[in-house]
Design a protein around this motif. Structure first.
Motif, mmCIF file in Angstrom:
data_model
loop_
_atom_site.group_PDB
_atom_site.id
_atom_site.type_symbol
_atom_site.label_atom_id
_atom_site.label_comp_id
_atom_site.label_asym_id
_atom_site.label_seq_id
_atom_site.Cartn_x
_atom_site.Cartn_y
_atom_site.Cartn_z
ATOM 1 N N PRO A 75 -6.106 -32.010 26.002
ATOM 2 C CA PRO A 75 -5.667 -32.137 27.400
ATOM 3 C C PRO A 75 -5.333 -30.758 27.948
ATOM 4 C CG PRO A 75 -3.897 -32.782 25.917
ATOM 5 C CD PRO A 75 -5.097 -32.512 25.046
ATOM 6 N N PHE A 76 -5.672 -30.496 29.213
ATOM 7 C CA PHE A 76 -5.516 -29.137 29.726
ATOM 8 C C PHE A 76 -4.867 -29.069 31.104
ATOM 9 C CE2 PHE A 76 -9.673 -30.867 30.566
ATOM 10 C CZ PHE A 76 -9.903 -30.611 31.906
ATOM 11 N N THR A 77 -4.359 -30.200 31.619
ATOM 12 C CA THR A 77 -3.605 -30.163 32.876
ATOM 13 C C THR A 77 -2.275 -30.896 32.670
ATOM 14 O OG1 THR A 77 -4.386 -32.259 33.839
ATOM 15 C CG2 THR A 77 -5.794 -30.315 34.147
ATOM 16 N N SER A 96 -1.237 -13.370 17.993
ATOM 17 C CA SER A 96 -2.127 -14.534 18.039
ATOM 18 C C SER A 96 -1.631 -15.649 17.128
ATOM 19 C CB SER A 96 -3.539 -14.104 17.643
ATOM 20 O OG SER A 96 -4.408 -15.221 17.575
ATOM 21 N N GLN A 97 -1.220 -15.286 15.921
ATOM 22 C CA GLN A 97 -0.743 -16.304 14.976
ATOM 23 C C GLN A 97 0.551 -16.951 15.450
ATOM 24 O OE1 GLN A 97 -0.582 -14.113 11.281
ATOM 25 N NE2 GLN A 97 -2.711 -14.585 10.784
ATOM 26 N N LYS A 98 1.354 -16.208 16.179
ATOM 27 C CA LYS A 98 2.598 -16.765 16.701
ATOM 28 C C LYS A 98 2.337 -17.667 17.902
ATOM 29 C CE LYS A 98 7.192 -16.564 16.274
ATOM 30 N NZ LYS A 98 7.924 -16.852 15.029
ATOM 31 N N LEU A 99 1.420 -17.256 18.771
ATOM 32 C CA LEU A 99 1.123 -18.036 19.966
ATOM 33 C C LEU A 99 0.310 -19.287 19.637
ATOM 34 C CD1 LEU A 99 0.186 -15.142 22.427
ATOM 35 C CD2 LEU A 99 2.239 -16.551 22.509
ATOM 36 N N VAL A 100 -0.704 -19.122 18.800
ATOM 37 C CA VAL A 100 -1.586 -20.246 18.441
ATOM 38 C C VAL A 100 -1.732 -20.262 16.921
ATOM 39 C CG1 VAL A 100 -3.773 -21.405 18.931
ATOM 40 C CG2 VAL A 100 -2.829 -19.810 20.606
ATOM 41 N N HIS A 105 -1.100 -39.079 19.447
ATOM 42 C CA HIS A 105 -0.292 -38.003 18.867
ATOM 43 C C HIS A 105 -1.151 -36.760 18.631
ATOM 44 C CE1 HIS A 105 3.695 -39.637 18.304
ATOM 45 N NE2 HIS A 105 3.215 -40.755 17.785
ATOM 46 N N ARG A 106 -2.371 -36.953 18.174
ATOM 47 C CA ARG A 106 -3.258 -35.811 17.932
ATOM 48 C C ARG A 106 -3.586 -35.102 19.245
ATOM 49 N NH1 ARG A 106 -8.097 -34.832 13.860
ATOM 50 N NH2 ARG A 106 -9.078 -33.046 14.888
ATOM 51 N N LEU A 107 -3.899 -35.868 20.287
ATOM 52 C CA LEU A 107 -4.186 -35.252 21.580
ATOM 53 C C LEU A 107 -2.988 -34.450 22.086
ATOM 54 C CD1 LEU A 107 -6.056 -38.207 23.319
ATOM 55 C CD2 LEU A 107 -7.043 -35.985 22.745
ATOM 56 N N LEU A 108 -1.809 -35.034 21.983
ATOM 57 C CA LEU A 108 -0.612 -34.360 22.491
ATOM 58 C C LEU A 108 -0.191 -33.174 21.631
ATOM 59 C CD1 LEU A 108 1.418 -37.474 23.667
ATOM 60 C CD2 LEU A 108 0.561 -35.614 25.112
ATOM 61 N N SER A 109 -0.671 -33.136 20.391
ATOM 62 C CA SER A 109 -0.340 -31.980 19.550
ATOM 63 C C SER A 109 -0.963 -30.694 20.095
ATOM 64 C CB SER A 109 -0.815 -32.221 18.110
ATOM 65 O OG SER A 109 -2.235 -32.157 18.021
ATOM 66 N N GLU A 159 -0.962 -29.965 23.326
ATOM 67 C CA GLU A 159 -0.413 -29.760 24.676
ATOM 68 C C GLU A 159 -0.203 -28.279 24.985
ATOM 69 O OE1 GLU A 159 3.715 -30.641 27.190
ATOM 70 O OE2 GLU A 159 3.318 -31.725 25.323
ATOM 71 N N ARG A 160 0.449 -27.570 24.107
ATOM 72 C CA ARG A 160 0.770 -26.154 24.362
ATOM 73 C C ARG A 160 -0.502 -25.331 24.540
ATOM 74 N NH1 ARG A 160 4.633 -21.929 23.138
ATOM 75 N NH2 ARG A 160 3.630 -20.154 22.119
ATOM 76 N N VAL A 161 -1.466 -25.508 23.645
ATOM 77 C CA VAL A 161 -2.725 -24.766 23.750
ATOM 78 C C VAL A 161 -3.451 -25.147 25.028
ATOM 79 C CG1 VAL A 161 -5.008 -24.458 22.734
ATOM 80 C CG2 VAL A 161 -2.987 -24.451 21.270
ATOM 81 N N GLY A 162 -3.525 -26.452 25.302
ATOM 82 C CA GLY A 162 -4.289 -26.920 26.456
ATOM 83 C C GLY A 162 -3.751 -26.410 27.774
ATOM 84 N N LEU A 163 -2.440 -26.467 27.949
ATOM 85 C CA LEU A 163 -1.862 -26.031 29.214
ATOM 86 C C LEU A 163 -1.994 -24.523 29.417
ATOM 87 C CD1 LEU A 163 1.342 -28.253 29.479
ATOM 88 C CD2 LEU A 163 -0.906 -28.602 30.513
ATOM 89 N N HIS A 164 -2.136 -23.774 28.328
ATOM 90 C CA HIS A 164 -2.298 -22.330 28.464
ATOM 91 C C HIS A 164 -3.754 -21.917 28.612
ATOM 92 C CE1 HIS A 164 1.941 -22.022 27.081
ATOM 93 N NE2 HIS A 164 1.913 -21.017 27.925
#
Length: 382
Positions: free
Chosen positions: A341-343, A326-330, A166-170, A172-177
């Motif tokens: 995770p980043f892919t 920045s605060q809205k995006l991250v 769950h922590r890794l997947l939390s 996801e949004r940051v990693g893929l961007h």
């Protein structure tokens, strides 16, 4: 297998590096290279690079710097002209060398798929923030957390395994961007100042600014950085009852583009009166960052909504807007060393592992986790 790999990016450059690997390296280089003096070259592991001459055709030679890595590996450093690089690479192909891309070389030589993916992503990292996060993953942050999940499963600690996943997947949004910029779309009525704000944020005149309503008919996109995060800004057509078919299509495209944005900036002209049209726009994008633009002018009447009250004519307002974006995006940037995770493939495997953990399917969970490190693609694309 004998391989020739161009390690530097395609395009014109001052220098290019061509790597040679395989048992034929010594024999081919001794037959092809000449010393600068014109004498035959004798292949040996040299303490430092040397200047040699390489035949490029019709009795012509190109001076290149040779670095001998070991008995089966060498690198040629030559001028970065694409034609010259291609000529040298193609010549080694005639000697039986297999051409390999730099992506394939990285994927083949790295110890696992996570490190290979991180190294590939680092080649395109646009900011130091992105680079530092990817370096953490290359250094093993992500891999170590995968190992922890596997150990938890071996010990039968299902809750610990689920918590880590769950922590890794939390992230996801940051990693893929990290490898894909955030898509930020400016919407609003005509003449609210959307184009001016885009130009203001990127620091140059990217979009045309004109007092005539409906000037922006097609999208204008510009890449920028918001406090370390890569962002692509989109200026769009002003939202109003369309005056013709062209404007109707532009407005429809604006709504489609905003529908899949990571963030919408709703730009309203604070110097005008609050209207029912403004209220409808606010309702259409409840999660948008509302920009109440033109605070350098007297405020208009009406019961205005809350938002960022600013002006592109006031320099100190720019960092205020950047901070809000920045605060809205991250909202919570990852701490140093965090596993991320980043892919898309990594995220998919983690979700498979979590689903298996939640159904107490140890073998499926382990299989999904192990596939994260497995190098299964020959194309350098995990």
């Amino acid at each position: 297998m004998n391989r020739v790999i161009v390690l530097t990016p395609p395009g014109r450059a001052a220098l290019a590096t061509i790597r040679l690997e395989g048992s034929a390296v010594k024999d081919v280089l001794e037959k092809q290279l000449l010393r600068r003096s014109g004498n035959k070259f004798r292949f040996e592991v040299l303490p430092r690079p040397v200047l040699v001459r390489f035949p490029v055709g019709d009795g012509l030679y190109e001076e290149v710097i040779l670095r001998v890595v070991n008995s089966e590996t060498a690198e040629l450093h030559c001028h970065g002209n694409p034609l010259l690089v291609e000529t040298i690479t193609a010549k080694f192909e005639t000697f039986g060398f297999h051409r390999e891309t730099w992506e394939q070389w990285i994927y083949r030589t790295e110890e696992d798929a996570i490190r290979a993916a991180a190294r590939l992503a680092l080649a395109d990292a646009p900011t130091w923030t992105v680079t530092s996060i990817l370096l953490d993953q290359y250094g093993g942050s992500f891999s170590r957390m995968i190992d922890k999940v596997e150990n938890a499963l071996i010990e039968g600690n299902w809750q610990e395994a689920a918590d880590i996943l769950h922590r890794l997947l939390s992230w996801e949004r940051v990693g893929l961007h990290l490898t894909r910029p955030y898509k930020v779309v400016l919407v609003g009525p005509p003449n609210a100042g959307k184009s001016s704000i885009l130009n203001w944020l990127v620091g140059y005149r990217r979009a045309i600014v004109d007092p005539t309503p409906g000037t922006t008919r097609d999208f204008v996109a510009a890449a920028t950085v918001v406090e370390g995060w890569p962002v692509e800004l989109y200026d769009t057509a002003g939202l109003r009852p369309p005056q013709d078919e062209l404007e109707a299509e532009a407005i429809a495209r604006t709504r489609r583009t905003a529908s899949d944005a990571d963030l919408v900036l709703l730009v309203l002209d604070r110097s005008t009166e609050w209207t029912a049209d403004y209220a409808r726009l606010r309702e259409a994008w409840p999660e948008a960052v509302v920009i109440l633009n033109k605070r350098d002018l007297p405020p208009g009447p009406g019961a205005w909504c809350e938002g960022l009250y600013l002006s592109t004519r006031i320099g100190e307002d720019r960092p205020v807007l950047l901070k809000a974006l920045s605060q809205k995006l991250v909202p919570e940037p990852p701490p140093p060393g965090e596993a991320i995770p980043f892919t898309p493939d990594q995220v998919a495997r983690l979700k498979e592992a979590l689903a298996a953990v939640e159904t107490r399917n140890r073998s499926m969970a382990v299989k999904a986790l192990q596939s994260l490190k497995l190098k299964s693609s020959p194309l350098g694309n995990p």
